[in-house]
Design a protein around this motif. Structure first.
Motif, mmCIF file in Angstrom:
data_model
loop_
_atom_site.group_PDB
_atom_site.id
_atom_site.type_symbol
_atom_site.label_atom_id
_atom_site.label_comp_id
_atom_site.label_asym_id
_atom_site.label_seq_id
_atom_site.Cartn_x
_atom_site.Cartn_y
_atom_site.Cartn_z
ATOM 1 N N VAL A 90 76.576 58.176 36.545
ATOM 2 C CA VAL A 90 75.305 57.746 35.944
ATOM 3 C C VAL A 90 74.169 58.638 36.426
ATOM 4 O O VAL A 90 73.311 59.064 35.628
ATOM 5 C CB VAL A 90 75.034 56.262 36.263
ATOM 6 N N LEU A 91 74.136 58.940 37.712
ATOM 7 C CA LEU A 91 73.094 59.813 38.254
ATOM 8 C C LEU A 91 73.165 61.207 37.636
ATOM 9 O O LEU A 91 72.136 61.799 37.296
ATOM 10 C CB LEU A 91 73.214 59.906 39.773
ATOM 11 N N ALA A 92 74.366 61.745 37.462
ATOM 12 C CA ALA A 92 74.525 63.060 36.842
ATOM 13 C C ALA A 92 74.022 63.058 35.404
ATOM 14 O O ALA A 92 73.363 64.007 34.963
ATOM 15 C CB ALA A 92 75.988 63.490 36.894
ATOM 16 N N ILE A 93 74.279 61.996 34.672
ATOM 17 C CA ILE A 93 73.799 61.902 33.289
ATOM 18 C C ILE A 93 72.275 61.835 33.257
ATOM 19 O O ILE A 93 71.624 62.492 32.435
ATOM 20 C CB ILE A 93 74.432 60.687 32.586
ATOM 21 N N ILE A 94 71.685 61.078 34.179
ATOM 22 C CA ILE A 94 70.221 60.977 34.238
ATOM 23 C C ILE A 94 69.607 62.337 34.548
ATOM 24 O O ILE A 94 68.607 62.735 33.940
ATOM 25 C CB ILE A 94 69.803 59.916 35.278
ATOM 26 N N VAL A 95 70.207 63.084 35.471
ATOM 27 C CA VAL A 95 69.694 64.418 35.811
ATOM 28 C C VAL A 95 69.806 65.342 34.607
ATOM 29 O O VAL A 95 68.891 66.129 34.329
ATOM 30 C CB VAL A 95 70.445 64.989 37.039
ATOM 31 N N LEU A 96 70.900 65.266 33.867
ATOM 32 C CA LEU A 96 71.059 66.115 32.683
ATOM 33 C C LEU A 96 70.044 65.766 31.595
ATOM 34 O O LEU A 96 69.512 66.647 30.930
ATOM 35 C CB LEU A 96 72.475 65.987 32.128
ATOM 36 N N VAL A 97 69.780 64.485 31.416
ATOM 37 C CA VAL A 97 68.867 64.065 30.341
ATOM 38 C C VAL A 97 67.416 64.381 30.695
ATOM 39 O O VAL A 97 66.674 64.938 29.883
ATOM 40 C CB VAL A 97 69.050 62.564 30.042
ATOM 41 N N ARG B 114 61.734 66.031 36.946
ATOM 42 C CA ARG B 114 61.007 64.882 36.408
ATOM 43 C C ARG B 114 61.441 63.552 37.011
ATOM 44 O O ARG B 114 60.743 62.550 36.863
ATOM 45 C CB ARG B 114 61.196 64.814 34.893
ATOM 46 N N ILE B 115 62.566 63.517 37.704
ATOM 47 C CA ILE B 115 63.070 62.254 38.241
ATOM 48 C C ILE B 115 62.115 61.640 39.272
ATOM 49 O O ILE B 115 61.852 60.439 39.214
ATOM 50 C CB ILE B 115 64.495 62.427 38.797
#
Length: 60
Positions: A11-18, A23-24
């Motif tokens: 989930v964290l990897a997907i958030i970083v990609l998106v 921006r996180i």
């Protein structure tokens, strides 16, 4: 059903990609500020309930 460590990493990897890594922190800070303001609004009495607006015209 619970999320384990591998699922959280995915989930964290997907958030970083998106959103992108830069921006996180801004998103997390905005989310934290919003939650704090929401909780503060729940705990403080409403200004609209206790105060009446002046009915007269304000002269400058």
């Amino acid at each position: 059903m619970s999320l384990g460590f591998p699922e959280l990493l995915i989930v964290l990897a997907i958030i970083v990609l998106v959103f992108g890594a830069s921006r996180i922190p801004k998103l997390a800070g905005g989310l934290g500020a919003g939650i704090r303001n929401f909780k503060r609004g729940l705990n403080e009495p409403g200004e609209d309930e206790n105060e009446e607006e002046p009915k007269g015209k304000i002269e400058e």
